[in-house]
Motif scaffolding. Structure first.
Motif, PDB file in Angstrom:
ATOM      1  N   ALA A  18       0.808  -1.218   0.000  1.00  0.00           N
ATOM      2  CA  ALA A  18       0.000   0.000   0.000  1.00  0.00           C
ATOM      3  C   ALA A  18       0.841   1.269   0.000  1.00  0.00           C
ATOM      4  O   ALA A  18       0.447   2.277  -0.548  1.00  0.00           O
ATOM      5  N   GLU A  19       1.995   1.237   0.635  1.00  0.00           N
ATOM      6  CA  GLU A  19       2.638   2.515   0.921  1.00  0.00           C
ATOM      7  C   GLU A  19       4.059   2.684   0.430  1.00  0.00           C
ATOM      8  O   GLU A  19       4.593   3.788   0.467  1.00  0.00           O
ATOM      9  N   TYR A  20       4.699   1.625   0.010  1.00  0.00           N
ATOM     10  CA  TYR A  20       6.065   1.770  -0.473  1.00  0.00           C
ATOM     11  C   TYR A  20       6.094   1.451  -1.962  1.00  0.00           C
ATOM     12  O   TYR A  20       6.148   0.293  -2.359  1.00  0.00           O
ATOM     13  N   ARG A  21       6.033   2.480  -2.772  1.00  0.00           N
ATOM     14  CA  ARG A  21       5.960   2.263  -4.212  1.00  0.00           C
ATOM     15  C   ARG A  21       7.197   1.552  -4.736  1.00  0.00           C
ATOM     16  O   ARG A  21       7.136   0.815  -5.705  1.00  0.00           O
ATOM     17  N   LYS A  30      -5.316  -2.929   6.385  1.00  0.00           N
ATOM     18  CA  LYS A  30      -4.386  -1.850   6.709  1.00  0.00           C
ATOM     19  C   LYS A  30      -3.849  -2.088   8.098  1.00  0.00           C
ATOM     20  O   LYS A  30      -4.606  -2.115   9.051  1.00  0.00           O
ATOM     21  N   PRO A  31      -2.573  -2.272   8.236  1.00  0.00           N
ATOM     22  CA  PRO A  31      -2.033  -2.437   9.569  1.00  0.00           C
ATOM     23  C   PRO A  31      -2.165  -1.155  10.381  1.00  0.00           C
ATOM     24  O   PRO A  31      -2.488  -0.096   9.840  1.00  0.00           O
TER      25      PRO A  31
END
Lengths: 434, 434
Positions: free
Chosen positions: A185-188, A405-406
């Motif tokens: 989700a967050e590290y492209r 989502k953690p």
């Protein structure tokens, strides 16, 4: 003995807390001492490490766990020694004398004689351990995301878990889920597949204490999640930045030690010979042989189960022992009939395998998959003590698992905590050893 | 300039984050760098210090605040220098070159030339500060509860807050509430009245920037809560374990410094003369005079308001400036009309006074008491960015204020954090100075 006998409980884990809770229908003075001010719900530590839960979700102040009542004192102090002759306990800041002493100080990681491995690995026994591991995990991702050196990235994103007991398996599963959800989700610049999780086990199978078919199911699910299982593979060496196992040098910025535990050094304090795992042998009423004033419970006690094997270091064992000792002490104080010998009632064991999966090895029922997960979640949430926490954790859980989502993943820097990763560089030792 | 101009934003506070959020309808490459991986909601730090909220309630990973998108990078690194000639920023682990640079690195506590006071006090600027203070507060209570020495107890339970601006006032109120609720509920051996909270202010009134009648109301409420106000009383010295103020030696285990701030040392990096509070003067478009590629915003910028006074270091100012700079940069890149000069629209200020009380100094409305508290809560909760946090915090809040039970109060020991209180003894220096 004076008018009100003094019961001193060392340790506010599952064992000690249970003694304190049950010991209220008596005129005894009760003092509970722990080196922390909180009780920790250890079975959920892996969820803290994998950034699903927060410290406050799985820990609660001892003062709050034990409602204030006449005769109860809660102290924060560290045991330094026990003098059975004078019936007193020496702490860092005080000395207390007791009429009854209950020792439930828990266990720590054991490194099989390689104490130098401790500093090179992360463990998962305390809140501090879990916070440190979570910190490392998040920093490794940040540094990998910012690096264009493929070898450094690979090293940063490689995690080795040593030991495939319940603790190691649950952690490996949680790490795998974390890398799938958060990373995606967050590290492209990081693909989920870039994260390598290796679970190393000396025995030929995982979860040695549990039903074999359930353990096989767990192994299959771990592999599905991308965890590499190295079975029958004892760890030969732990380096800074990797391990040597089965002749293979596995490079990894983060090595987590979940391979063994040993009890706190209470045998020395009590002046008795320690048994396997530094545990102390006790009698049928859980008191020290020859000293009916001292009880040893939880991970500190060596008690043989009905199958002839020592009872495992489980919360359920600790609680049942705590309840038993409370009964024995009350009977002694009140002069009523003593309860029969302690007998552990095995209600089974469960292991979480991350999102929507678990195994439950119950006396008459073997569950796997979603149903086992549901049971695991209900039992663990139900055991978290107060309503505030329960609601919190349910919410966190739902969020983490349903929305994929953690939880919050903030890196709170702790002064004095040396983190080689914080410098964004590989530790020198890795360069040497690689 | 290449095809995609590179905008580098230093700092993910209210100012920098707003720039990043608004700068999306453009082909610019955007890099946001902060030394932490999270954005901190500073206005609620006092609630963390007083153990009402948890770190994860008021901080969120920058990566999550800024949804992933093409051209956006989030990095965790620390600024070491800025080279305007080559248009580059040197960080601890990398160097980045920019086409546009936005500096929003916030402020730190200032000790009026007495830097030795820093180590003797607690401050309230960062998550670490607040956690440290909360840790100290809980340890002080534990140690006082366990001590039978009246002088030591008095010292442990004495808290001095220096500076009665919004930050100091909110903290004093939160501490007073904490001592009433938690102490009463859980420490049998401590009475609420044993906790002494002293708020020391050099000016003749509290909350100097706000409406005078509202400030008087706030002072009255603080006194009702048992806070001792020492107005017109500059601090003459800060000792280890106390302060000297107005000729009086106030003994206190915990001294909190909320008396002044100064900007991060950006003036030196930019090669310009710092203004008052180390702020940097900027032009009407918030760019550095003579260098249209560099913008300075938030606590770092010295901007004069319509009343001729410098704008205060508020989240609202930072956000409006961030929005303005995003507009200016987009106009420049896209070649559209530039926005008019920056003008701060003052929507008022609010100060929380603990349970069910606050003051709200709005342009056309002065509110106090419960109504002001409600407004304060709605505005602050509404601003917390994501839904997960909002629900969490609302729940925490309700629990803390309605049930009069503060949040989780676990003391997570941080290795290497030296805490004289942990030893249960007074620091040697106090014995000297007392």
């Amino acid at each position: 003995m004076g008018s009100a006998p003094h019961v001193v409980v060392l340790g506010a884990g599952f064992a000690g807390l249970e003694v304190a809770r049950r010991l209220h229908r008596t005129r005894a003075q009760l003092t509970v001492v722990d080196r922390h001010n909180y009780h920790l719900f250890q079975p959920l530590l892996h969820e803290l490490a994998a950034a699903v839960l927060q410290p406050a979700d799985i820990a609660e102040a001892v003062r709050r766990e034990l409602a204030p009542r006449e005769g109860l004192s809660v102290l924060m102090d560290e045991v330094k020694g026990i003098d059975r002759a004078s019936r007193s306990v020496h702490f860092a800041h005080r000395t207390l004398s007791y009429d009854y002493l209950v020792v439930g100080l828990g266990a720590d990681s054991s490194y099989f004689g390689h104490d130098e491995w401790r500093a090179r690995t992360f463990s998962l026994k305390s809140l501090h351990d879990a916070s440190r591991l979570r910190h490392r995990l998040l920093l490794a991702l940040e540094n990998a995301a910012a690096s264009s050196d493929p070898a450094l990235r690979r090293w940063l994103l490689s995690f080795v878990v040593v030991g495939a007991g319940a603790s190691g398996v649950q952690l490996a599963a949680a790490l795998a889920d974390f890398s799938r959800t958060a990373v995606a989700a967050e590290y492209r610049s990081i693909a989920s597949e870039d994260v390598a999780i290796t679970l190393v086990e000396a025995l030929p199978r995982i979860l040695a204490g549990m039903d074999e078919r359930l353990a096989e199911d767990a192994a299959r699910r771990l592999r599905q999640k991308g965890v590499r299982l190295l079975l029958d593979t004892p760890v030969e060496d732990v380096l800074e930045g990797g391990v040597v196992a089965g002749g293979e040098h596995i490079e990894a910025a983060t090595v987590i030690w979940a391979a063994g535990v040993e009890a706190a050094p209470i045998a020395g304090w009590l002046g008795v010979e320690p048994g396997p795992g530094r545990r102390v042998e006790v009698g049928a009423d859980l008191s020290l042989p020859g000293d009916p004033a001292v009880f040893v419970i939880g991970d500190n006690a060596l008690v043989t189960g009905e199958d002839g094997k020592p009872l495992p270091g489980l919360a359920a064992v600790a609680k049942q022992q705590g309840r038993h000792v409370a009964r024995v002490i009350m009977s002694r104080i009140e002069g009523t009939a003593l309860p029969p010998a302690f007998r552990y009632r095995d209600r089974g064991a469960m292991v979480s395998l991350g999102r929507f999966a678990a195994i439950a090895d119950l006396p008459r029922l073997k569950l796997r998959g979603f149903l086992a997960w549901l049971l695991w979640a209900v039992v663990h949430l139900g055991t978290l003590v107060n309503a505030r926490q329960r609601l919190f954790v349910v919410w966190n859980w739902m969020w983490a698992h349903l929305a994929m989502k953690p939880g919050a993943r903030i890196i709170v820097s702790q002064e004095g905590m040396s983190e080689p990763l914080a410098s964004g560089e590989e530790p020198a030792s890795r360069r040497r050893s690689a």
